[in-house]
Design a protein around this motif. Sequence first.
Motif, short mmCIF file in Angstrom:
data_model
loop_
_atom_site.label_atom_id
_atom_site.label_comp_id
_atom_site.label_asym_id
_atom_site.label_seq_id
_atom_site.Cartn_x
_atom_site.Cartn_y
_atom_site.Cartn_z
N ASP A 64 -82.90 51.79 -6.54
CA ASP A 64 -83.52 50.47 -6.35
C ASP A 64 -83.85 49.79 -7.68
O ASP A 64 -84.84 49.07 -7.80
CB ASP A 64 -84.79 50.56 -5.49
N MET A 65 -83.02 50.02 -8.68
CA MET A 65 -83.19 49.36 -9.98
C MET A 65 -82.15 48.27 -10.12
O MET A 65 -81.10 48.30 -9.45
CB MET A 65 -83.02 50.36 -11.13
N TYR B 148 -91.52 52.76 -12.84
CA TYR B 148 -91.52 54.15 -13.29
C TYR B 148 -90.85 55.08 -12.28
O TYR B 148 -90.01 55.91 -12.65
CB TYR B 148 -92.97 54.58 -13.56
N HIS B 149 -91.18 54.94 -11.01
CA HIS B 149 -90.63 55.84 -9.99
C HIS B 149 -89.14 55.60 -9.79
O HIS B 149 -88.38 56.55 -9.58
CB HIS B 149 -91.40 55.68 -8.67
N GLU B 150 -88.72 54.37 -9.90
CA GLU B 150 -87.29 54.07 -9.80
C GLU B 150 -86.54 54.69 -10.98
O GLU B 150 -85.44 55.23 -10.82
CB GLU B 150 -87.08 52.56 -9.76
N LEU B 151 -87.16 54.64 -12.15
CA LEU B 151 -86.55 55.27 -13.33
C LEU B 151 -86.42 56.78 -13.12
O LEU B 151 -85.38 57.37 -13.45
CB LEU B 151 -87.39 54.99 -14.58
N LEU B 152 -87.44 57.41 -12.55
CA LEU B 152 -87.36 58.85 -12.28
C LEU B 152 -86.22 59.17 -11.32
O LEU B 152 -85.50 60.16 -11.50
CB LEU B 152 -88.68 59.37 -11.73
N HIS B 153 -86.03 58.34 -10.30
CA HIS B 153 -84.93 58.54 -9.35
C HIS B 153 -83.58 58.39 -10.08
O HIS B 153 -82.65 59.17 -9.83
CB HIS B 153 -85.01 57.56 -8.19
N PHE B 154 -83.50 57.41 -10.97
CA PHE B 154 -82.25 57.23 -11.71
C PHE B 154 -81.97 58.43 -12.62
O PHE B 154 -80.83 58.88 -12.72
CB PHE B 154 -82.30 55.93 -12.54
#
Length: 189
Positions: A98-99, A128-134
């Motif tokens: 979702d980025m 931040y959480h989207e970055l972790l998923h990526f």
Amino acid sequence: MSKQNGNILKYVLVGILVVAGILLNLMQWNTLREEQAVKEEEEQQLELAETRLASMKALAERSDEMEEELELLSQLLPEEPAEDQLILDLQSGADLSDMNFNQVRFGERRDNDGYVEMPLSIVFAGDYHELLHFLDYLQVYERAVRIDELRIDGNDEDANTVNIQASTFYAGAVEEVEDVEEEDEGELQ
């Protein structure tokens, strides 16, 4: 007097024989010490060879496992740079996280021993959480990617700007590019 000369001659001969015997014993003693030194050196070489043999046997036992690892690593290192596929995969990873995938720029390639390093700069918008998923996506990605630098620039809005300096690799030689700027290749929205 001839008896006395005969006795002196006997003493001289006995003395010469004793000195010759001592010299021969010293020569044999030196030869023995040299041979012992050679024997010790050969024993050390034998021990080293036995250690090498044991290491080679251990490697031979692991050869199947190592071949499987080589096959897996070969899959992480494609033969071609495949920039288009890389951009599509980065876009897919951003979509799954979702980025917003904003930009990719390719740097100058560096030819290393058996592989080529392809630096890239990627810009995303997300939290931040989207970055972790990526990053989780990159961890299981089918191509080797090394993240060299990660910077998050906070905005007053919900989405932060995420700048990633990374490198990916391929198994080939650096291609000669005629005045084509690869950096402009990847501007995406």
